[in-house]
Scaffold this motif. Structure first.
Motif, PDB file in Angstrom:
ATOM      1  N   PRO A 101      68.837  45.199  21.228  1.00  0.00           N
ATOM      2  CA  PRO A 101      68.235  45.416  22.569  1.00  0.00           C
ATOM      3  C   PRO A 101      67.931  44.317  23.495  1.00  0.00           C
ATOM      4  O   PRO A 101      68.349  43.270  23.178  1.00  0.00           O
ATOM      5  CB  PRO A 101      66.767  45.805  22.155  1.00  0.00           C
ATOM      6  N   ILE A 102      67.852  44.678  24.844  1.00  0.00           N
ATOM      7  CA  ILE A 102      67.815  43.605  25.809  1.00  0.00           C
ATOM      8  C   ILE A 102      66.545  42.813  25.774  1.00  0.00           C
ATOM      9  O   ILE A 102      66.433  41.511  25.664  1.00  0.00           O
ATOM     10  CB  ILE A 102      67.842  44.426  27.152  1.00  0.00           C
ATOM     11  N   SER A 103      65.267  43.612  25.535  1.00  0.00           N
ATOM     12  CA  SER A 103      63.976  42.878  25.492  1.00  0.00           C
ATOM     13  C   SER A 103      63.528  42.642  23.936  1.00  0.00           C
ATOM     14  O   SER A 103      64.102  42.900  23.071  1.00  0.00           O
ATOM     15  CB  SER A 103      63.050  43.975  25.945  1.00  0.00           C
ATOM     16  N   GLU A 104      62.580  41.655  24.112  1.00  0.00           N
ATOM     17  CA  GLU A 104      61.849  41.236  22.743  1.00  0.00           C
ATOM     18  C   GLU A 104      61.198  42.237  22.044  1.00  0.00           C
ATOM     19  O   GLU A 104      60.588  43.223  22.657  1.00  0.00           O
ATOM     20  CB  GLU A 104      60.974  40.114  23.057  1.00  0.00           C
ATOM     21  N   VAL A 461      52.896  37.961  22.336  1.00  0.00           N
ATOM     22  CA  VAL A 461      53.782  36.841  22.825  1.00  0.00           C
ATOM     23  C   VAL A 461      55.038  37.448  23.327  1.00  0.00           C
ATOM     24  O   VAL A 461      55.430  37.167  24.110  1.00  0.00           O
ATOM     25  CB  VAL A 461      54.139  35.594  21.723  1.00  0.00           C
ATOM     26  N   LYS A 462      55.502  38.623  22.541  1.00  0.00           N
ATOM     27  CA  LYS A 462      56.859  39.268  22.876  1.00  0.00           C
ATOM     28  C   LYS A 462      56.704  40.083  24.109  1.00  0.00           C
ATOM     29  O   LYS A 462      57.654  39.946  24.904  1.00  0.00           O
ATOM     30  CB  LYS A 462      57.289  40.049  21.773  1.00  0.00           C
ATOM     31  N   ASN A 466      58.705  39.579  27.366  1.00  0.00           N
ATOM     32  CA  ASN A 466      59.525  40.624  27.897  1.00  0.00           C
ATOM     33  C   ASN A 466      59.464  40.888  29.512  1.00  0.00           C
ATOM     34  O   ASN A 466      59.869  41.575  30.253  1.00  0.00           O
ATOM     35  CB  ASN A 466      59.126  41.857  27.298  1.00  0.00           C
ATOM     36  N   PHE A 467      58.158  40.100  30.037  1.00  0.00           N
ATOM     37  CA  PHE A 467      58.081  40.083  31.415  1.00  0.00           C
ATOM     38  C   PHE A 467      59.277  40.002  32.354  1.00  0.00           C
ATOM     39  O   PHE A 467      59.640  40.270  33.420  1.00  0.00           O
ATOM     40  CB  PHE A 467      56.967  39.563  31.952  1.00  0.00           C
ATOM     41  N   LEU A 495      51.222  32.541  28.443  1.00  0.00           N
ATOM     42  CA  LEU A 495      52.063  32.283  27.194  1.00  0.00           C
ATOM     43  C   LEU A 495      51.944  31.114  26.495  1.00  0.00           C
ATOM     44  O   LEU A 495      52.045  30.999  25.270  1.00  0.00           O
ATOM     45  CB  LEU A 495      53.502  32.668  27.838  1.00  0.00           C
ATOM     46  N   GLU A 496      51.856  29.980  27.334  1.00  0.00           N
ATOM     47  CA  GLU A 496      51.682  28.691  26.586  1.00  0.00           C
ATOM     48  C   GLU A 496      50.401  28.707  25.858  1.00  0.00           C
ATOM     49  O   GLU A 496      50.593  28.288  24.722  1.00  0.00           O
ATOM     50  CB  GLU A 496      51.757  27.614  27.422  1.00  0.00           C
ATOM     51  N   ALA A 497      49.307  29.091  26.275  1.00  0.00           N
ATOM     52  CA  ALA A 497      48.101  29.090  25.788  1.00  0.00           C
ATOM     53  C   ALA A 497      48.083  29.897  24.684  1.00  0.00           C
ATOM     54  O   ALA A 497      47.334  29.520  23.443  1.00  0.00           O
ATOM     55  CB  ALA A 497      46.921  29.598  26.745  1.00  0.00           C
TER      56      ALA A 497
END
Length: 807
Positions: A101-104, A461-462, A466-467, A495-497
């Motif tokens: 797929p394109i996204s995670e 996280v995924k 995916n954003f 995302l980092e947090a």
């Protein structure tokens, strides 16, 4: 004549194609695509078409209208187009397709061709099977693979628009661990199918479904007319006239042999498996021609399936137990209160209760909203993602228990808000308190289960990752919100947090989050005042007044308020950035025109302009100039700050050009506003009044309106009446003056932000744009947070004269 809602059903096709499919390939075959379309039109015949008209007029009036509008449609006695009864031959079965797929995210879909149950809609074989296979309670497929940390969701059911063929599918989103156990999951699915065959078809399960479906049908809520006619016209293609309003909603004939027939079709001999994952990169051998999806195909034999069954988990599979949430008492409460609007019934340092009885719909249902105001929920990126994960885990923990409630017409949701989280429960009031009590106990006794924490963290996280694959106009909208709102954190920081968050630090945060809490409660529906008070008292006792409770009261000074920055008059700000996924050729602009803080007179003027301008904007920007498929002008509200928003997404022009065309539209439309005739002005005012006076369709619409006023702090429960009264007195000159003051390009109080996302097709234009000098009366935003710190904030609607605050 009053507005009628009309929907016509006929043969349909998807708007999908490109130059190669619509021009190159047809020409290679000697075909003229326009002539082929005209030939296809010959299939349109009155005997194949269905019509539903929904209106308040008399039957004679509606019949006359239909005859006038539709009598010219010819009946050429065409036959309905038929598809092959079995579109899949033997070589299309017993296959495993691996796709990238394109996204995670990893996804698994198991599919079988089955006999369409439309032929047995009174017996509902697929409804019975999807109820069991898609169940999420203890002993179900999903409950076991969820507890093992292998999957995040599961859906099962039949899907097809054809009476000739159909498919039954089981779909799920896998975790990384689930990806490694795909064979075990498929084996478990077949193990459960074997259990269903061995245990036999159960009459009591079918009877439960009959009761639930009958309740759902007889107590169904009114929906918007367009939805009603759309659904009705769809059933006309498939069912005899006496069933047009019912369709397949009411299976009533218990036919175990029919259910067994479909169950037998879910076999290893006819299975197809689609497995999607980015982990297949480098191991596929084929590419799909239209979307360039890489994939490979492998055979899956019944002997392989048998081996997977033997290796599947040994956890106990079993059919569901009887559903305790099916309501027994559907009686209506006798209501003496005649208050039109919600009222405060109870107030303590821990909570406030708003109450409104159902005086409109005579339905045995209730809607309850419990807003947990937690000021520590959004003070940092770590707090936001931890609160979000807390909400996800609550729903995850409740799923197995509350799934039966959802089946029985009791729905709940727990979702993140700007200042904490909300619990919403709606449906039949008979067993409502059982579900609500379970939710509150899960909150007060919350414990972190590390296996579920890491499974949900992985999915979160995924989702954040995916954003970058989202449409550019959605990215532009995100950046706009980031610019406007205080205490809003960028995705990269969240995302980092999230990536660094561990179960032990998360476990320490939750007591911290709940240590300052205030409950704003709203109860509306088939419930008496003393019952509503009793519910909130019980909630307080459950979550605040137990010895080890994490939840503590909050002082009034800690009440968290979200606010919006105030833009500068006659200044156009713009923010330009590259799209996050440069393979997406689309670019987008969102032009935001900030107008005013919630005010009845200004509201109606802005709403009237949106009504007058939205269709011409769409026509000019999309139809005439053909700038992009997505083009719109609409209203926007951020914490009570009202604005206009113009959105365009395009591959043909870069965002700077799009933004300039939006300005040109407003310049062109200026003359239209100034030349607006008295007749057109009054017609548009009447149209806006009619839309405002449209009655609530159901309890949930009414609840949403009143809760919206409570949540915003405006408490304008008579908003409709007051705004309609002002509309009736509005003069055209006042409307034009409002446009000249706030909306016209160059207006003295025009406040604008243009957010521009440059896609892969317009990188050269992006580099050129950021190198250009700023024109007069413009400001380039290069540091979003520095810009926000430099601007004043609008006052909050929560508080001030006439408002009710926590203290």
């Amino acid at each position: 004549m009053k507005k009628l809602n009309i929907f016509v059903a006929n043969l349909s096709f998807n708007e999908l194609g490109n130059w190669e499919t619509l021009e190159t390939k047809p020409k290679e075959r000697g075909l003229d695509i326009r002539n082929e379309l005209l030939k296809f039109y010959e299939n349109y015949s009155a005997n194949l078409m269905h019509l539903v008209v929904y209106g308040k007029e008399s039957l004679d009036c509606i019949q006359s209208l239909v005859e006038r509008l539709f009598s010219d449609i010819k009946n050429t006695e065409q036959r309905s187009l038929k598809c092959p009864s079995r579109p899949l031959s033997r070589e299309h079965l017993q296959l495993l397709v691996k796709a990238i797929p394109i996204s995670e995210g990893d996804y698994l879909k198991i599919t079988w061709p089955v006999t369409p149950s439309i032929h047995f809609y009174k017996e509902g074989p697929c409804r019975y099977l999807s109820h069991l296979i898609g169940h999420e309670g203890e002993g179900s497929i999903f409950h076991i693979i969820k507890e093992l940390g292998w999957a995040m969701n599961l859906m099962a059911g039949e899907g097809s628009d054809s009476t000739q063929y159909s498919f039954f599918s089981i779909s799920m989103r896998l975790t990384d661990a689930g990806h490694e156990h795909m064979e075990d999951i498929v084996g478990l699915v077949f193990k459960y199918l074997l259990l269903l065959k061995e245990s036999g078809i159960h009459g009591w399960i079918f009877d439960e479904l009959v009761v639930i479906n009958e309740m759902e049908f007889h107590y169904q809520d009114k929906v918007h007319p367009i939805s009603y006619v759309t659904n009705t016209v769809s059933t006309m293609r498939l069912f005899p006239p006496e069933e047009w309003l019912v369709g397949a909603s009411l299976p009533s004939k218990y036919a175990p042999n029919r259910i067994k027939m479909v169950l037998d079709e879910l076999s290893a001999e006819s299975v197809r498996i689609l497995w999607e994952s980015k982990k297949f990169k480098g191991s596929t051998d084929s590419v799909e021609p239209w979307y360039s999806t890489a994939y490979s195909v492998e055979n899956v034999t019944p002997s392989m399936i048998q081996q997977w069954i033997q290796n599947a988990p040994t956890e106990k599979l079993h059919i569901p137990k009887p559903n305790i949430f099916i309501p027994k008492d559907l009686s209506l409460k006798e209501m003496h209160e005649k208050d039109r609007f919600p009222e405060i019934l109870r107030k303590t340092p821990l909570s406030r209760l708003w109450y409104k009885p159902d005086m409109l719909f005579s339905s045995p249902k209730v809607n309850i909203v419990i807003d947990f105001h937690c000021p520590l929920a959004s003070h940092s990126p770590e707090a936001v993602i931890s609160t979000s994960l807390f909400v996800d885990l609550l729903e995850d923990y409740l799923n197995a228990y509350a799934y039966d409630a959802q089946i029985a017409g009791l729905f709940y949701s727990i979702y993140l808000t700007s200042a904490g989280f909300q619990v919403s429960v709606g449906g039949y009031n008979d067993k409502m308190r059982i579900l609500l009590d379970a939710i509150m106990k899960h909150i007060s006794n919350f414990e972190v289960k590390p296996n579920r924490f890491y499974a949900l963290k992985e999915t979160a996280v995924k989702d954040y990752q995916n954003f970058k694959f989202s449409q550019p106009y959605r990215q532009a909208s995100h950046y706009l919100s980031l610019i406007l709102e205080d205490k809003k954190w960028p995705l990269v920081e969240k995302l980092e947090a999230l990536s660094k968050l561990e179960s032990d630090s998360f476990a320490k945060f939750i007591p911290h989050l709940l240590s300052k809490t205030f409950l704003e409660c709203y109860i509306h529906g088939n419930i008496k005042p003393d019952e509503a008070i009793s519910i909130v008292q019980e909630i307080e006792d459950t979550i605040f007044n137990t010895p080890n409770s994490m939840l503590k009261s909050m002082s009034p000074s800690q009440y968290l308020i979200k606010r919006v920055i105030m833009l500068e008059n006659e200044l156009k700000c713009y923010y330009q950035i590259e799209g996050l996924h440069q393979k997406n050729e689309n670019s987008s602009v969102v032009q935001y025109i900030q107008v005013h803080l919630d005010d009845a007179l200004s509201n109606i003027k802005l709403q009237l302009f949106s009504l007058v301008a939205s269709q011409p904007a769409f026509n000019q920007l999309r139809t005439v100039e053909q700038l992009g498929y997505i083009a719109s002008l609409s209203l926007r509200s951020d914490y009570g700050v009202q604005a206009l928003e113009v959105v365009i997404q395009s591959t043909v022009k870069d965002p700077s050009h799009l933004d300039a065309r939006v300005d040109e539209f407003f310049k062109m439309f200026e003359s239209k506003i100034h030349e607006l005739s008295d007749k057109d002005f009054k017609r548009n005012v009447k149209s806006l009044i009619d839309s405002k006076l449209e009655k609530f369709k159901n309890l949930w619409e009414e609840s949403a309106f009143y809760w919206g006023e409570i949540e915003a702090g405006t408490l304008k429960f008579d908003r409709v009446e007051s705004e309609v009264a002002l509309l009736r007195e509005l003069k055209k000159e006042e409307f034009i003056d409002f446009f000249d003051q706030y909306i016209r390009v160059g207006a003295p109080q025009r406040k604008t932000i243009s957010v521009q996302v440059f896609g892969g097709e317009h990188i050269i234009e992006f580099k050129k744009a950021i190198a250009e000098a700023d024109p007069p009366k413009t400001y380039r935003i290069t540091d979003i947070f520095g810009f926000k710190r430099s601007r004043p904030l609008y006052r909050s609607l929560k508080g001030g004269p006439g408002r009710i605050t926590m203290d």
